[in-house]
Design a protein around this motif. Sequence first.
Motif, PDB file in Angstrom:
ATOM      1  N   GLU A  93      -7.610 -53.536  62.453  1.00 43.64           N
ATOM      2  CA  GLU A  93      -9.056 -53.575  62.272  1.00 43.64           C
ATOM      3  C   GLU A  93      -9.490 -52.513  61.268  1.00 43.64           C
ATOM      4  OE1 GLU A  93     -13.057 -54.026  65.046  1.00 43.64           O
ATOM      5  OE2 GLU A  93     -11.179 -53.303  65.923  1.00 43.64           O
ATOM      6  N   GLY A  94     -10.363 -52.903  60.370  1.00 42.74           N
ATOM      7  CA  GLY A  94     -10.830 -52.007  59.320  1.00 42.74           C
ATOM      8  C   GLY A  94     -10.205 -52.304  57.975  1.00 42.74           C
ATOM      9  N   LEU A  95      -9.073 -53.034  57.961  1.00 47.02           N
ATOM     10  CA  LEU A  95      -8.440 -53.443  56.709  1.00 47.02           C
ATOM     11  C   LEU A  95      -8.960 -54.828  56.309  1.00 47.02           C
ATOM     12  CD1 LEU A  95      -4.703 -52.469  57.339  1.00 47.02           C
ATOM     13  CD2 LEU A  95      -6.350 -51.262  55.897  1.00 47.02           C
ATOM     14  N   ASP A  96      -9.156 -55.026  55.032  1.00 40.92           N
ATOM     15  CA  ASP A  96      -9.654 -56.312  54.526  1.00 40.92           C
ATOM     16  C   ASP A  96      -8.465 -57.178  54.122  1.00 40.92           C
ATOM     17  OD1 ASP A  96     -11.318 -58.307  53.656  1.00 40.92           O
ATOM     18  OD2 ASP A  96     -11.730 -57.371  51.711  1.00 40.92           O
ATOM     19  N   LEU A 139       5.931 -55.351  45.152  1.00 40.43           N
ATOM     20  CA  LEU A 139       5.613 -54.801  46.467  1.00 40.43           C
ATOM     21  C   LEU A 139       6.052 -53.343  46.562  1.00 40.43           C
ATOM     22  CD1 LEU A 139       6.863 -57.881  48.478  1.00 40.43           C
ATOM     23  CD2 LEU A 139       4.494 -57.192  48.237  1.00 40.43           C
ATOM     24  N   THR A 140       5.224 -52.519  47.174  1.00 41.36           N
ATOM     25  CA  THR A 140       5.544 -51.109  47.390  1.00 41.36           C
ATOM     26  C   THR A 140       5.553 -50.821  48.889  1.00 41.36           C
ATOM     27  OG1 THR A 140       3.214 -50.466  47.233  1.00 41.36           O
ATOM     28  CG2 THR A 140       4.510 -50.442  45.195  1.00 41.36           C
ATOM     29  N   PRO A 141       6.320 -49.809  49.339  1.00 40.04           N
ATOM     30  CA  PRO A 141       6.490 -49.588  50.776  1.00 40.04           C
ATOM     31  C   PRO A 141       5.417 -48.732  51.440  1.00 40.04           C
ATOM     32  CG  PRO A 141       7.934 -48.132  49.573  1.00 40.04           C
ATOM     33  CD  PRO A 141       7.252 -48.990  48.541  1.00 40.04           C
ATOM     34  N   GLN A 142       4.331 -48.410  50.750  1.00 41.45           N
ATOM     35  CA  GLN A 142       3.314 -47.540  51.328  1.00 41.45           C
ATOM     36  C   GLN A 142       2.605 -48.227  52.496  1.00 41.45           C
ATOM     37  OE1 GLN A 142       2.285 -44.239  50.708  1.00 41.45           O
ATOM     38  NE2 GLN A 142       1.113 -44.669  52.573  1.00 41.45           N
ATOM     39  N   LEU A 143       2.648 -47.604  53.688  1.00 45.27           N
ATOM     40  CA  LEU A 143       1.944 -48.134  54.851  1.00 45.27           C
ATOM     41  C   LEU A 143       0.456 -47.814  54.718  1.00 45.27           C
ATOM     42  CD1 LEU A 143       4.317 -46.988  57.747  1.00 45.27           C
ATOM     43  CD2 LEU A 143       4.610 -48.863  56.125  1.00 45.27           C
ATOM     44  N   VAL A 144      -0.384 -48.718  55.205  1.00 45.92           N
ATOM     45  CA  VAL A 144      -1.826 -48.487  55.141  1.00 45.92           C
ATOM     46  C   VAL A 144      -2.473 -48.855  56.473  1.00 45.92           C
ATOM     47  CG1 VAL A 144      -2.051 -48.814  52.647  1.00 45.92           C
ATOM     48  CG2 VAL A 144      -2.241 -50.793  54.173  1.00 45.92           C
ATOM     49  N   LEU A 145      -3.510 -48.106  56.820  1.00 45.77           N
ATOM     50  CA  LEU A 145      -4.350 -48.406  57.968  1.00 45.77           C
ATOM     51  C   LEU A 145      -5.762 -47.958  57.640  1.00 45.77           C
ATOM     52  CD1 LEU A 145      -2.410 -47.375  61.232  1.00 45.77           C
ATOM     53  CD2 LEU A 145      -2.948 -49.688  60.450  1.00 45.77           C
ATOM     54  N   ALA A 146      -6.703 -48.337  58.484  1.00 46.66           N
ATOM     55  CA  ALA A 146      -8.082 -47.882  58.337  1.00 46.66           C
ATOM     56  C   ALA A 146      -8.677 -47.690  59.719  1.00 46.66           C
ATOM     57  CB  ALA A 146      -8.904 -48.910  57.547  1.00 46.66           C
ATOM     58  N   THR A 147      -9.730 -46.906  59.779  1.00 50.67           N
ATOM     59  CA  THR A 147     -10.500 -46.779  61.016  1.00 50.67           C
ATOM     60  C   THR A 147     -11.876 -47.387  60.794  1.00 50.67           C
ATOM     61  OG1 THR A 147     -11.270 -44.568  60.372  1.00 50.67           O
ATOM     62  CG2 THR A 147      -9.312 -44.705  61.781  1.00 50.67           C
ATOM     63  N   THR A 148     -12.526 -47.758  61.881  1.00 48.92           N
ATOM     64  CA  THR A 148     -13.872 -48.313  61.823  1.00 48.92           C
ATOM     65  C   THR A 148     -14.869 -47.226  62.234  1.00 48.92           C
ATOM     66  OG1 THR A 148     -13.885 -49.016  64.135  1.00 48.92           O
ATOM     67  CG2 THR A 148     -12.921 -50.548  62.521  1.00 48.92           C
ATOM     68  N   PRO A 149     -16.158 -47.426  61.942  1.00 46.25           N
ATOM     69  CA  PRO A 149     -17.154 -46.460  62.426  1.00 46.25           C
ATOM     70  C   PRO A 149     -17.087 -46.247  63.935  1.00 46.25           C
ATOM     71  CG  PRO A 149     -18.126 -47.876  60.762  1.00 46.25           C
ATOM     72  CD  PRO A 149     -16.753 -48.425  61.030  1.00 46.25           C
ATOM     73  N   ALA A 150     -16.803 -47.318  64.691  1.00 47.24           N
ATOM     74  CA  ALA A 150     -16.690 -47.180  66.146  1.00 47.24           C
ATOM     75  C   ALA A 150     -15.512 -46.296  66.526  1.00 47.24           C
ATOM     76  CB  ALA A 150     -16.554 -48.550  66.797  1.00 47.24           C
ATOM     77  N   ASP A 151     -14.394 -46.418  65.796  1.00 47.27           N
ATOM     78  CA  ASP A 151     -13.234 -45.565  66.061  1.00 47.27           C
ATOM     79  C   ASP A 151     -13.591 -44.100  65.840  1.00 47.27           C
ATOM     80  OD1 ASP A 151     -11.738 -47.897  66.427  1.00 47.27           O
ATOM     81  OD2 ASP A 151     -10.976 -47.892  64.362  1.00 47.27           O
TER      82      ASP A 151
END
Length: 349
Positions: A46-49, A148-160
């Motif tokens: 959640e938070g990633l498009d 493709l690159t191996p960089q992991l990505v995540l995001a937080t939401t305003p609620a988080d």
Amino acid sequence: MKIAVFLPNWIGDTVMATPALRGLRTLAGGGQLVGVMRPYVSEVLEGLDLFDQQVLFSPKSKHSELKTGRAIAHLKSLDVDMTVNLTGSLRTAWMAWRSGARRRVGAARDLGRMLLTDVVEHSKQHMLAVSQVDRFIEIAAAAGCRDLTPQLVLATTPADEEAADAVWNRLGLPAGDNVVVFNGGSAGGSAKHWPVTHFAALAQQVVSKLGMSVLVNCGPSERDSARDIVRLAGSPHVTSLADFELPIGLSKAVIRRSRLLVTTDSGPRFFGVAFNRPVVALFGSTPPEMTATQSPLETQLALGLDCQPCMKRTCPLGHHQCMTNLTADRVMSDIERALENERRSASAA
């Protein structure tokens, strides 16, 4: 192009799949990328498009809308061109076949191979030697993804972030750059666990030597062990999430704003990597190579005993020395080294 991708069931694997998912998002272009996943996996991302649509399913759920048959019917109605199977399971290979997709890509075991049109070979030896991040990338490349690159990505939401703010306020924590997060649980079994006594001793050193606070992260089944660490540490600067509601987004947010993460080989470890936090990861029954992240900020710590890695959920020898012999002093040295490396990198930037 309309692509449906079957996501892994494990939290850590889901984060390790994000490089492949970014590639599939690009491959779909102006079409659609549909994520097929368990509901809690949706919380991780959640938070990633990434997705235009999500198909949630849980075979053992009592809710009819989460049954496998409902998910298959949904996929059929979408008329997808291609499915990409990141799970390797027979169930998801069968769901892909039932979806009607003309092209079905993935790494499948046993009978599942017959249900795919493009099989990526992942032998047992390959799985032990090559990181899960790279194995997911191999599947995405077989589907047509490039660069493709191996960089992991995540995001937080305003609620988080609001939930993390509430934790900071209630516990009276200092700014995040003065907080070290501990994560000691693992759904992979007790063989991955580091003793709570060791965590407590390490917490005392973090407080006394670094002048930082410690926040113990936990899942719903780990509340008691988190409380034990706090009790044994005996410091007002060591607290935990044990008495809070524990959505996945809260763990993401507290790790994102922390200075450093000390963790067993479990899902939240990859939150730290994805958010570019220094991570000290403690390995017992599993080999670091299987889940290597290529992050320059991650320290993978294993004793390298003759019995490692055993790949068992519980210690087959009964002594669990791979973790009990890993002392708080040893881990503290790696924490200090990781913080010093971070300072040097910041100075050189």
